[in-house]
Design a protein around this motif. Sequence first.
Motif, mmCIF file in Angstrom:
data_model
loop_
_atom_site.group_PDB
_atom_site.id
_atom_site.type_symbol
_atom_site.label_atom_id
_atom_site.label_comp_id
_atom_site.label_asym_id
_atom_site.label_seq_id
_atom_site.Cartn_x
_atom_site.Cartn_y
_atom_site.Cartn_z
ATOM 1 N N VAL A 1 9.950 2.386 -12.725
ATOM 2 C CA VAL A 1 9.012 2.554 -11.621
ATOM 3 C C VAL A 1 8.788 4.037 -11.332
ATOM 4 N N ARG A 2 9.875 4.815 -11.373
ATOM 5 C CA ARG A 2 9.750 6.254 -11.136
ATOM 6 C C ARG A 2 8.882 6.903 -12.210
ATOM 7 N N GLU A 3 9.035 6.445 -13.465
ATOM 8 C CA GLU A 3 8.205 6.972 -14.554
ATOM 9 C C GLU A 3 6.736 6.649 -14.320
ATOM 10 N N LEU A 4 6.466 5.435 -13.825
ATOM 11 C CA LEU A 4 5.083 5.044 -13.553
ATOM 12 C C LEU A 4 4.502 5.888 -12.416
ATOM 13 N N GLU A 5 5.286 6.117 -11.392
ATOM 14 C CA GLU A 5 4.818 6.949 -10.278
ATOM 15 C C GLU A 5 4.489 8.365 -10.750
ATOM 16 N N GLN A 6 5.311 8.896 -11.639
ATOM 17 C CA GLN A 6 5.042 10.235 -12.167
ATOM 18 C C GLN A 6 3.751 10.250 -12.985
ATOM 19 N N THR A 7 3.517 9.181 -13.738
ATOM 20 C CA THR A 7 2.289 9.093 -14.537
ATOM 21 C C THR A 7 1.051 9.014 -13.647
ATOM 22 N N LEU A 8 1.142 8.212 -12.575
ATOM 23 C CA LEU A 8 -0.004 8.022 -11.697
ATOM 24 C C LEU A 8 -0.195 9.182 -10.729
ATOM 25 N N GLY A 9 0.899 9.816 -10.371
ATOM 26 C CA GLY A 9 0.801 10.964 -9.470
ATOM 27 C C GLY A 9 0.885 10.630 -8.000
ATOM 28 N N PHE A 10 1.346 9.418 -7.659
ATOM 29 C CA PHE A 10 1.526 9.069 -6.239
ATOM 30 C C PHE A 10 2.601 7.980 -6.139
ATOM 31 N N PRO A 11 3.254 7.863 -4.967
ATOM 32 C CA PRO A 11 4.323 6.881 -4.803
ATOM 33 C C PRO A 11 3.789 5.459 -4.695
ATOM 34 N N LEU A 12 4.498 4.528 -5.308
ATOM 35 C CA LEU A 12 4.130 3.116 -5.254
ATOM 36 C C LEU A 12 4.967 2.341 -4.250
ATOM 37 N N PHE A 13 6.143 2.861 -3.938
ATOM 38 C CA PHE A 13 7.038 2.227 -2.971
ATOM 39 C C PHE A 13 7.471 3.273 -1.949
ATOM 40 N N ARG A 14 7.915 2.778 -0.797
ATOM 41 C CA ARG A 14 8.604 3.631 0.156
ATOM 42 C C ARG A 14 9.850 2.883 0.631
ATOM 43 N N ARG A 15 10.875 3.641 0.967
ATOM 44 C CA ARG A 15 12.140 3.038 1.379
ATOM 45 C C ARG A 15 12.134 2.794 2.881
ATOM 46 N N VAL A 16 12.561 1.602 3.263
ATOM 47 C CA VAL A 16 12.735 1.224 4.666
ATOM 48 C C VAL A 16 14.158 0.726 4.802
ATOM 49 N N GLY A 17 15.036 1.605 5.265
ATOM 50 C CA GLY A 17 16.451 1.268 5.301
ATOM 51 C C GLY A 17 16.980 1.107 3.893
ATOM 52 N N ARG A 18 17.549 -0.048 3.603
ATOM 53 C CA ARG A 18 18.094 -0.323 2.262
ATOM 54 C C ARG A 18 17.067 -1.035 1.378
ATOM 55 N N ARG A 19 15.875 -1.284 1.929
ATOM 56 C CA ARG A 19 14.849 -2.024 1.195
ATOM 57 C C ARG A 19 13.776 -1.084 0.666
ATOM 58 N N VAL A 20 12.974 -1.615 -0.281
ATOM 59 C CA VAL A 20 11.784 -0.907 -0.718
ATOM 60 C C VAL A 20 10.579 -1.782 -0.402
ATOM 61 N N VAL A 21 9.509 -1.157 0.073
ATOM 62 C CA VAL A 21 8.261 -1.877 0.336
ATOM 63 C C VAL A 21 7.131 -1.122 -0.345
ATOM 64 N N LEU A 22 6.108 -1.839 -0.704
ATOM 65 C CA LEU A 22 4.975 -1.227 -1.389
ATOM 66 C C LEU A 22 4.215 -0.285 -0.454
ATOM 67 N N SER A 23 3.793 0.828 -0.997
ATOM 68 C CA SER A 23 2.842 1.676 -0.292
ATOM 69 C C SER A 23 1.473 1.008 -0.351
ATOM 70 N N ASP A 24 0.516 1.493 0.429
ATOM 71 C CA ASP A 24 -0.826 0.913 0.389
ATOM 72 C C ASP A 24 -1.414 1.014 -1.015
ATOM 73 N N ALA A 25 -1.243 2.176 -1.644
ATOM 74 C CA ALA A 25 -1.744 2.353 -3.002
ATOM 75 C C ALA A 25 -1.009 1.441 -3.974
ATOM 76 N N GLY A 26 0.302 1.286 -3.770
ATOM 77 C CA GLY A 26 1.084 0.413 -4.634
ATOM 78 C C GLY A 26 0.662 -1.030 -4.522
ATOM 79 N N ARG A 27 0.322 -1.456 -3.304
ATOM 80 C CA ARG A 27 -0.100 -2.842 -3.110
ATOM 81 C C ARG A 27 -1.435 -3.108 -3.809
#
Length: 303
Positions: A46-72
């Motif tokens: 996922v981190r490799e994909l984010e680097q390729t696209l140039g923006f974050p796909l997830f954001r951390r909420v506590g111990r969880r990850v949720v999709l960013s608007d762009a990721g969704r």
Amino acid sequence: MKSANQTPILPSLAVLRCFEAAARRESFTLAAEELHLTQSAVSRQVRELEQTLGFPLFRRVGRRVVLSDAGRRFAEELGTDLERLRQTVYQTIAAGDQRRALRIASLPTFANRWLIPRLEQFEAANPDIVVSIGTCLKPFDFYRERFDLAIHFGSEDWPDTRMVPLCDEEVVAVAAPEFVDRHGLTDPAGLDAVPLLHLDSRPHAWREWFRAAGLTDDPVLRGKWFDQFSMIITAALASLGAALLPVYLIEEELRTGRLVRIGDTTLRTDKSYYIVTPAGVEDELCRRFIDWIRAEVSPITPA
């Protein structure tokens, strides 16, 4: 920085599958279990994909990850693309190296009751074609869904398509012989006093049929309601009520006497069946299927 003319790097299928699973579950751990990978491997992809696209796909909420608007947004599009890819692979496998695949979208009852029982005839005449059928309840985008052709019931109002008329619909009142005997149904007027079977999407059908039969009193709409013609056919065969059904769906039952007509009234609806293909697309396989099915559909006359 990439130049304007530089071709974007296409992520690998493995990377895309990791993201799709993580996005669907919104969990790297559950995605790892599904894909039989480690959690760190999914995170790395996922981190490799984010680097390729140039923006974050997830954001951390506590111990969880949720999709960013762009990721969704990306996940929704990617899910459709991967499903199309899966269907392409399945069709290729089914067709083998000597046959070509034709994917048809159809209303489920039309497919089950009319089309599928006749498919052997089409494939016998066209041994180089293998047909697969999916469900179609309403108009869709042909590019996104990857169907070659659709069978549609309704009006001629499907944008960006070519619609070829297939047949009109003629509806008759029927019941099982046991039901007729039990209720002493000697003429259509007696239907006002027996259980009727209704289709959710056609709540006024029986009233229209009664008017067409010259019975001016509105019927008492007692009986059972269903959301599919196939359920109504089963219910009629089980003597649960009298039914209004398109003739083409019950050809065999009328021929064998498992269902009998009540009266001579035929209700003609204001909608029709159409064969639908994408606008501007000429396909030999579609043409052959259209020629076959139009020849197969003779004018439907009540039995």
